[in-house]
Design a protein around this motif. Sequence first.
Motif, PDB file in Angstrom:
ATOM      1  N   ALA A  24     -10.327   1.177  10.510  1.00 12.29           N
ATOM      2  CA  ALA A  24     -11.771   1.410  10.459  1.00 12.29           C
ATOM      3  C   ALA A  24     -12.151   1.989   9.104  1.00 12.29           C
ATOM      4  N   ALA A  25     -11.351   2.930   8.607  1.00 15.39           N
ATOM      5  CA  ALA A  25     -11.624   3.547   7.310  1.00 15.39           C
ATOM      6  C   ALA A  25     -11.546   2.498   6.203  1.00 15.39           C
ATOM      7  N   VAL A  30     -14.179  -0.827   2.174  1.00 13.43           N
ATOM      8  CA  VAL A  30     -14.382  -2.123   1.534  1.00 13.43           C
ATOM      9  C   VAL A  30     -15.863  -2.506   1.546  1.00 13.43           C
ATOM     10  N   MET A  31     -16.503  -2.253   2.724  1.00 13.58           N
ATOM     11  CA  MET A  31     -17.907  -2.621   2.844  1.00 13.58           C
ATOM     12  C   MET A  31     -18.794  -1.704   2.005  1.00 13.58           C
ATOM     13  N   PHE A  37     -13.029  -9.433  -2.248  1.00 13.61           N
ATOM     14  CA  PHE A  37     -11.906  -9.758  -1.336  1.00 13.61           C
ATOM     15  C   PHE A  37     -10.650 -10.152  -2.115  1.00 13.61           C
ATOM     16  N   TYR A  38     -10.799 -10.589  -3.379  1.00 18.02           N
ATOM     17  CA  TYR A  38      -9.591 -10.974  -4.139  1.00 18.02           C
ATOM     18  C   TYR A  38      -8.882  -9.759  -4.727  1.00 18.02           C
ATOM     19  N   PRO A  41      -8.934  -7.332   0.527  1.00 23.05           N
ATOM     20  CA  PRO A  41      -9.741  -7.926   1.582  1.00 23.05           C
ATOM     21  C   PRO A  41      -9.926  -6.966   2.763  1.00 23.05           C
ATOM     22  N   ALA A  42     -11.026  -7.075   3.447  1.00 19.43           N
ATOM     23  CA  ALA A  42     -11.264  -6.241   4.629  1.00 19.43           C
ATOM     24  C   ALA A  42     -10.357  -6.703   5.772  1.00 19.43           C
ATOM     25  N   PRO A  43     -10.018  -5.791   6.679  1.00 21.66           N
ATOM     26  CA  PRO A  43      -9.176  -6.166   7.823  1.00 21.66           C
ATOM     27  C   PRO A  43      -9.732  -7.358   8.594  1.00 21.66           C
ATOM     28  N   THR A  44     -11.049  -7.435   8.735  1.00 19.01           N
ATOM     29  CA  THR A  44     -11.624  -8.573   9.484  1.00 19.01           C
ATOM     30  C   THR A  44     -11.350  -9.874   8.746  1.00 19.01           C
TER      31      THR A  44
END
Lengths: 265, 259
Positions: A24-25, A30-31, A37-38, A41-44
């Motif tokens: 979550a952190a 990231v957001m 993302f390169y 990248p976010a976990p999602t």
Amino acid sequence: MNAPAHLGVLRLAAPLGVAVLLLAAWQAAVMLWEVPFYIVPAPTRILATLWDDRALLAASLGVTASVALAALALAVVAGVLTAFVFAQSRIIEASLLPYAILLQVTPIVAIAPLIIIWVKDTRTALVLCAAVVAIFPIISSTSLGLRSVDPGLADLFRMSRASRLQVLLRLRIPSALPYFFAGLRVASGLALIGAVVAEFVAGTGGQGAGLAYQILMAGIELNIPRLFAALVVITSAGVALYAAVGLLARLALGGWHDSEVTEVR
Amino acid sequence: MDAARPVVAVSGAGKTYDNGTRALAAVTLDVARGEFVVLLGPSGCGKTTLLRMTAGLLPPTDGAVRWWGAPAPPDDDDHRLAMVFQSPTLMPWARVQANVRLPLDLARVERRTADARAAEALAGVGLAQDQERYPRELSGGMQMRVSIARALAVRPALLLMDEPFAALDEFTRHRLDDDLLALWQRQALTVLFVTHGIQEAVYLATRVIVMAAQPGRVIADVPIDLPHPRAPAVRGTPAFAAHCAHLSSLVAAASAGPA
């Protein structure tokens, strides 16, 4: 009764809770900072990549896992045989152990190129490299186990005029089993690491492309989400292998050995 | 022919280790059939060394040990030796029944006979209900009973016991002493028993061999004439107290001398 059950839930829930918090952190960071993302990248996004590349990753996992498993099997057979030879006499052990240690302390990346040159078939070369990494814990813990015999029981066997074979089958091997499984746990992780490292060195692509190759290529192509996805797959494979060996140990020793007895008396 | 010969005859047997340590000076000792001989002495007096010699586990460096007149324990069913160690020394991976059957399995006794004898031995120590349990599920006293059952399963012509109850609490020890005496009488056993407990020695023995340390040696051979069967009440009798006092003074006198 209640306390151990409660402890069991805690042992599963607590690390999962930590994972959720960290992810979550990560996602939030990231957001919030709009990290591209390169870079990270976010976990999602990693999750989405796992799904999108599932065919590719599954095929690569199959290649790497089969190399790791074959190497583990080879390490077990060769390691246990070596341990039996070591257990035959102190002189044999004293003469050969330094070479086993030599094998252990030599970095696999340093000898992998040689093995790959010498052995024509790439897959065989990979299996050999990974087996070299995985064999030492099997040798050392099994030979320690074969020697760790209760001296009283050894006396009892002597007084009963037990044959060498009886001593081996009924005393040494059962005494060595818990040690063997401890070695196998370490070796299972090492076999996977060895397979990945050997793939890196060999750099085999095409049909026989394993997870290390996917990571290598993803790195070159700056396909960072795929790199992370492949990493997740490798780690999961390692955890699954470790758990499988744990299950095996529990099945073999569950009734009697302290390390595998969960109930509290 | 066996009745006349000593079960085990130790003649001038001593043990000196390679590093020069003299563990046991020349000891001479005969154990006759049906005796309950106790080796009594402080730590380091060589009583375990002597016991291991009579078990055939440790060759003496001088002198000799003979079993029924033979230079080695005969390998037949009527002349089995059995040993009970300080700790239960059970195989943790095997159930109680398999542990008791072990010496019979090693002697390649036929399976059905071995099962029957194991069951009989376990019943003899009051563990008939626990055959299928693992050693770790049993208390220390019960584990020791399994160990005794394992020794009895071979129907030993000589039962050797090395401080078998030393690690147990006093209540359990007294109970096991009584059970052992009952087994000795019922099965006409010949027992050689090591202990450092004076009361335990007097309670069990028909004869006490008193030993002293540095070097390990025998200093007295004391018959205990208390009648059998013995009951716990015997511990309160003046005769029992007199035997204890006598043995105690022998041990003290040996330790007080120049060491």
